[in-house]
Design a protein around this motif. Sequence first.
Motif, mmCIF file in Angstrom:
data_model
loop_
_atom_site.group_PDB
_atom_site.id
_atom_site.type_symbol
_atom_site.label_atom_id
_atom_site.label_comp_id
_atom_site.label_asym_id
_atom_site.label_seq_id
_atom_site.Cartn_x
_atom_site.Cartn_y
_atom_site.Cartn_z
ATOM 1 N N VAL A 116 0.837 -1.201 0.000
ATOM 2 C CA VAL A 116 0.000 0.000 0.000
ATOM 3 C C VAL A 116 0.873 1.252 0.000
ATOM 4 C CG1 VAL A 116 -1.668 1.325 1.353
ATOM 5 C CG2 VAL A 116 -1.944 -1.148 1.103
ATOM 6 N N LEU A 117 1.885 1.281 0.861
ATOM 7 C CA LEU A 117 2.778 2.445 0.909
ATOM 8 C C LEU A 117 3.503 2.636 -0.421
ATOM 9 C CD1 LEU A 117 4.124 4.717 2.550
ATOM 10 C CD2 LEU A 117 5.883 3.064 3.214
ATOM 11 N N SER A 118 3.972 1.538 -1.014
ATOM 12 C CA SER A 118 4.668 1.636 -2.304
ATOM 13 C C SER A 118 3.770 2.263 -3.361
ATOM 14 C CB SER A 118 5.118 0.242 -2.765
ATOM 15 O OG SER A 118 5.998 -0.334 -1.835
ATOM 16 N N ALA A 119 2.507 1.846 -3.389
ATOM 17 C CA ALA A 119 1.571 2.407 -4.366
ATOM 18 C C ALA A 119 1.326 3.894 -4.105
ATOM 19 C CB ALA A 119 0.252 1.638 -4.326
ATOM 20 N N LEU A 120 1.265 4.275 -2.838
ATOM 21 C CA LEU A 120 1.015 5.678 -2.497
ATOM 22 C C LEU A 120 2.191 6.579 -2.871
ATOM 23 C CD1 LEU A 120 -0.705 5.371 1.013
ATOM 24 C CD2 LEU A 120 -1.776 6.062 -1.138
ATOM 25 N N VAL A 121 3.406 6.156 -2.543
ATOM 26 C CA VAL A 121 4.551 7.044 -2.747
ATOM 27 C C VAL A 121 4.910 7.210 -4.220
ATOM 28 C CG1 VAL A 121 5.506 6.580 -0.462
ATOM 29 C CG2 VAL A 121 6.248 5.186 -2.404
ATOM 30 N N ILE A 122 4.600 6.206 -5.041
ATOM 31 C CA ILE A 122 4.909 6.342 -6.473
ATOM 32 C C ILE A 122 3.704 6.814 -7.264
ATOM 33 C CG2 ILE A 122 6.670 4.551 -6.345
ATOM 34 C CD1 ILE A 122 4.738 2.622 -7.700
#
Length: 400
Positions: A168-174
């Motif tokens: 989830v964090l990876s999707a948010l930051v990119i």
Amino acid sequence: MHGTTLLLIEVGALLLALGLLSRVADRFGFSPIPLFLIIGLLIGEGGMIPLEESGEFFAIGSEIGVILLLLMLGLEYTATELVQSLRRSRRAGLVDALLNAVPGAAMALILGWGPVAAVALAGITWISSSGVIAKVLRDLGRLSNRETPTILSILVIEDLAMAFYLPVLSALVIGAGLLAGATALVIAVLVALLILYLALRHGRIVSALFSPHHAESLVLGVLGLTMLVAGIAQQVNVSAAVGAFLVGIAISGQVARSAEIVLSPLRDLFAAVFFVFFGIATDPADIVPVLVPAIILAIVTMATKVATGWIAARRAGIALPGRWRAGLTLTPRGEFSIVIAGLAVAAGLQPQLAPLATAYVLITIIAGSILARVPDTDWFKQRMLARRLPARPTAPAPAG
């Protein structure tokens, strides 16, 4: 001087220094972790004696150190014990997430870093360091304590939660779309569940692969399987620590006992490398501007983590000293916090997040390693005992 020659000199000198420091720490009865971190700061980027050739060695060694620490923890427990602990501590896991993630998110919003940075900092303050805590438990001889399964169950819940959080964090930051983020999350969860199922249901088959009476094949086989599973897990955004821990859970009986004996020296070596590399990767100059927020955040979230351990241990029927030991042992943050910060900064998110996370982790590791010893001190035991003893009744005054 030839690069390989310099590499050998740097590694040899540093390992010798670590061995001497570890002996000093043992002589005076405290954990060597803070000393290892300070050595890393002195020889890292911006330090007094920067390394020239051995940085990559310590980077790889630190990864192996975390894997070995969690493998050895897994070898201490059976699959049945793990399931029972997880069932008992599921509510404590929810309390843990609420108490420790909210302060991090609030600090990011107060600093004006935005909602995505708030999600990242929430993860940094939420997750305790499995590697540091494993080292503390072993150094203090608490692996067989009643509160230790409760501590480990919280760590496992946190690590398993990373299977949901990191995609989830990876999707948010990119800035990835909803479909890409959901796909990454589903893959990560399926892999985590598969590893857990194999560990719990087919552990005997895994143990049968190795002979407890042949040290060479046991070291090579167990270490190879652990690193293979950890690598596969990490490839799909599941914690490598979770993979290593579950391999340890899957191995049982005489094979597990023999593996503990033959792998202990390797664990000690690479665990020391892990803590040193953490300091090496930190530039002391970057810490100064964010030191005050890091100290505030550390104080608040160390208190909330103590509350987490206390609540979980109380629900498990642990006595008062064990509740304090559980809470104080859980306070250090570490490898996950740095991974989260690195992921966010690499994607162009708030650049001050990395030094803040580093300062915060260093504070909690050093303070947590010291505080974990407090419940074993005589003055603490006397104080806790005095609280539990009822006050003596006052004798009636003599008549007349």
